[in-house]
Design a protein around this motif. Structure first.
Motif, short mmCIF file in Angstrom:
data_model
loop_
_atom_site.label_atom_id
_atom_site.label_comp_id
_atom_site.label_asym_id
_atom_site.label_seq_id
_atom_site.Cartn_x
_atom_site.Cartn_y
_atom_site.Cartn_z
N THR A 27 3.90 -8.15 -4.74
CA THR A 27 4.09 -6.78 -5.19
C THR A 27 4.61 -5.89 -4.07
OG1 THR A 27 2.32 -7.04 -6.80
CG2 THR A 27 2.95 -4.79 -6.24
N ASP A 28 4.09 -6.09 -2.86
CA ASP A 28 4.56 -5.29 -1.73
C ASP A 28 6.07 -5.46 -1.52
OD1 ASP A 28 2.01 -4.41 -1.31
OD2 ASP A 28 1.63 -5.72 0.39
N GLU A 29 6.55 -6.68 -1.66
CA GLU A 29 7.98 -6.94 -1.48
C GLU A 29 8.78 -6.27 -2.60
OE1 GLU A 29 9.11 -11.02 -1.06
OE2 GLU A 29 11.22 -10.52 -0.77
N ASP A 40 7.90 -3.57 -4.28
CA ASP A 40 7.88 -2.13 -3.99
C ASP A 40 8.82 -1.78 -2.86
OD1 ASP A 40 6.00 -1.77 -5.98
OD2 ASP A 40 4.30 -1.66 -4.60
N LEU A 41 8.84 -2.59 -1.83
CA LEU A 41 9.71 -2.35 -0.67
C LEU A 41 11.18 -2.37 -1.10
CD1 LEU A 41 10.05 -1.93 2.34
CD2 LEU A 41 9.75 -4.39 2.64
N SER A 46 14.69 -5.77 3.62
CA SER A 46 13.29 -5.95 3.24
C SER A 46 12.60 -6.94 4.18
CB SER A 46 13.22 -6.45 1.79
OG SER A 46 11.91 -6.80 1.44
N ARG A 102 9.48 -6.05 6.77
CA ARG A 102 8.22 -6.81 6.69
C ARG A 102 7.90 -7.49 8.02
NH1 ARG A 102 6.83 -9.07 1.12
NH2 ARG A 102 6.19 -10.79 2.42
N GLN A 132 6.59 -4.83 10.39
CA GLN A 132 5.28 -4.30 10.01
C GLN A 132 4.16 -5.32 10.25
OE1 GLN A 132 6.03 -3.13 5.91
NE2 GLN A 132 6.13 -0.98 6.53
N SER A 133 4.50 -6.58 10.44
CA SER A 133 3.44 -7.59 10.61
C SER A 133 2.98 -7.68 12.05
CB SER A 133 3.91 -8.95 10.13
OG SER A 133 5.02 -9.39 10.87
#
Length: 86
Positions: free
Chosen positions: A3-5, A7-8, A78, A82, A85-86
């Motif tokens: 879902t995060d991907e 949304d991103l 994307s 990601r 952010q990791s």
């Protein structure tokens, strides 16, 4: 796809649609479409994406990261966000 991907990618597509395509039809390209080759962005558009990433996701984008491998498609951008952010 997480879902995060999703949304991103939606945020990236919304930004591109509103600020580069100026289209009411939304982002109609595939996630792996080259934004440069499709004529969606130019060098100024790349800098707008860098600013978008910095302001929206609070990511510092060093000059050496401003490459087609990171900014030339919704998927690549994307993935880049990601990774940062990791």
């Amino acid at each position: 796809m997480a879902t995060d991907e999703i949304d991103l990618k939606a945020q990236i597509k919304k930004f591109i649609t509103e600020n580069m395509l100026f289209s009411g039809e939304g982002f109609t390209h595939a996630d792996d479409t080259s934004l440069l080759e499709a004529g969606i962005i130019d060098s100024i558009g790349v800098m707008e994406l860098v600013t978008f990433v910095g302001n929206t996701f609070k990511i510092n984008v060093p000059p050496e990261d401003i490459l087609p491998d990171n900014f030339d498609s919704v998927q690549k951008l994307s993935d880049y966000i990601r990774r940062k952010q990791s």
